[in-house]
Write an enzyme that holds these catalytic residues in place. Structure first.
Site, PDB file in Angstrom:
ATOM      1  N   LYS A  28       0.864  -1.186   0.000  1.00  0.00           N
ATOM      2  CA  LYS A  28       0.000   0.000   0.000  1.00  0.00           C
ATOM      3  C   LYS A  28       0.898   1.233   0.000  1.00  0.00           C
ATOM      4  O   LYS A  28       1.741   1.401   0.885  1.00  0.00           O
ATOM      5  CB  LYS A  28      -0.887   0.003   1.241  1.00  0.00           C
ATOM      6  CG  LYS A  28      -2.181   0.777   1.070  1.00  0.00           C
ATOM      7  CD  LYS A  28      -3.122   0.069   0.106  1.00  0.00           C
ATOM      8  CE  LYS A  28      -4.583   0.389   0.384  1.00  0.00           C
ATOM      9  NZ  LYS A  28      -5.489  -0.384  -0.464  1.00  0.00           N
ATOM     10  N   THR A  73      -3.348  -5.568   0.746  1.00  0.00           N
ATOM     11  CA  THR A  73      -2.757  -4.241   0.914  1.00  0.00           C
ATOM     12  C   THR A  73      -3.568  -3.399   1.889  1.00  0.00           C
ATOM     13  O   THR A  73      -3.024  -2.525   2.560  1.00  0.00           O
ATOM     14  CB  THR A  73      -2.634  -3.509  -0.432  1.00  0.00           C
ATOM     15  OG1 THR A  73      -3.936  -3.274  -0.982  1.00  0.00           O
ATOM     16  CG2 THR A  73      -1.801  -4.320  -1.414  1.00  0.00           C
ATOM     17  N   HIS A 275      20.121  28.155 -12.108  1.00  0.00           N
ATOM     18  CA  HIS A 275      20.852  29.229 -12.776  1.00  0.00           C
ATOM     19  C   HIS A 275      20.218  30.599 -12.534  1.00  0.00           C
ATOM     20  O   HIS A 275      18.998  30.755 -12.604  1.00  0.00           O
ATOM     21  CB  HIS A 275      20.920  28.966 -14.281  1.00  0.00           C
ATOM     22  CG  HIS A 275      21.649  27.708 -14.638  1.00  0.00           C
ATOM     23  ND1 HIS A 275      22.957  27.479 -14.282  1.00  0.00           N
ATOM     24  CD2 HIS A 275      21.241  26.608 -15.326  1.00  0.00           C
ATOM     25  CE1 HIS A 275      23.331  26.292 -14.741  1.00  0.00           C
ATOM     26  NE2 HIS A 275      22.308  25.746 -15.370  1.00  0.00           N
TER      27      HIS A 275
END
Length: 323
Positions: A28, A73, A275
């Site tokens: 999960k 799950t 930059h």
């Protein structure tokens, strides 16, 4: 009446097809759990995003659809929330260790558990004196603001015998407004970048570091202290390095961590060069004396490297997204 097919496959099916199952896992992902610890009027928050991945004897569920070895799950999700109550959340690492140990030791078909955790930090909102007439400025211990510096990360992997803990952070944006240069580089017919002897150096740090704690016989690191100290040394190295390249700064950040934190053997960085280009103001009759910059978001240089303790082998994946 509908007859459900029985799980199973012909004995010859595996050999009759030139196909085989490779690496597999399930679990999960992104269980968002917030744990409030109340110590009287003082509250504490741990805010985690927990992903569970389990692997082991899972061939049959792929070949025939048999779920005999499959822990749902949904159960792993429930375990995350139950463990937040039963064990509390001392640290992201410690919580992940509890979960990994549980899944591997409680389910025979599961041979390895990998727990990934993102932690979101909160800090207290201080009360103003103006409100003290109502509730008392020193009594507000339950209001918080989300910190926005970075997201803390950890990944715990356990196979029943050995541990691997790789922690880190992402989205930590830092900048030096001077003490950075970039010159003397290779030039060819496509090179247009002018050499810089005083530039802005900025990056958005993604870092992972691997602990040398691997088994229960060893003394476990102090996870919270370790994280704070690693971040401290990382930032100090960034600030204190007179940089002739982002690569040099990266190495100094990693070396500072290795030299000061004995529990860590390996650090890997992914540093995009954020930059900042000087804006040409001459068309407006103005001189730009390293004052006004254009912050470009893309494209960007991407500097990545691993810094290791001498004698150690690299284990952090080169592509950090594979963690």
């Amino acid at each position: 009446m509908t007859v459900r097919p029985q799980p199973g496959r012909p004995a010859a099916s595996r050999s009759s097809r030139p196909v085989m199952l490779g690496q597999n896992q399930y679990g999960k992902a992104e269980n968002r759990v917030v744990k409030i610890t109340r110590q009287g009027a003082t509250h504490h928050i741990k805010d985690l995003n927990v992903s569970v991945a389990l692997s082991g004897d899972m061939e049959e569920v792929h070949y025939s659809g048999s779920n005999a070895n499959v822990l749902p799950t949904d159960t792993t999700k429930n375990t995350v929330f139950a463990f937040a109550k039963e064990h509390g959340i001392e640290s992201a690492e410690q919580f992940g260790i509890h979960l990994a140990r549980h899944f591997v030791t409680s389910q025979e078909p599961i041979h390895q558990a990998r727990i990934r955790i993102e932690e979101y930090a909160w800090e207290r909102i201080p009360a103003s004196d103006a409100n003290s007439q109502f509730i008392g400025a020193d009594e507000v211990k339950h209001s918080f603001v989300r910190q926005g510096q970075e997201t803390r990360l950890t990944q715990i992997t356990y196979d029943g015998e050995r541990w691997e803990v790789v922690s880190g952070l992402k989205d930590l944006v830092v900048m030096n407004s001077t003490n950075s240069e970039f010159w003397g580089y290779v030039k060819d017919k496509y090179t247009t970048l002018p050499e810089a002897y005083d530039r802005i150096l900025a990056t958005q740090v993604a870092a992972r570091w691997r602990f040398n704690w691997t088994d229960d016989e060893q003394r476990m690191p102090q996870w919270e202290t370790s994280y704070k100290q690693v971040k401290k040394h990382m930032l100090e190295a960034f600030a204190e390095t007179y940089s002739l390249s982002l690569q040099q700064t990266l190495y100094q950040m990693g070396a500072r961590i290795i030299n000061h934190r004995a529990e860590i053997d390996e650090v890997r960085f992914s540093l995009p060069n954020k930059h900042h280009f000087l804006v040409d103001l001459e068309p407006f009759g103005l001189k730009n004396d390293n004052e006004v910059y254009f912050a470009a978001d893309r494209p960007y240089g991407l500097i990545e490297a691993t810094v290791l303790r001498d004698g150690c082998e690299p284990r952090i994946p080169e592509d950090l997204t594979n963690l």
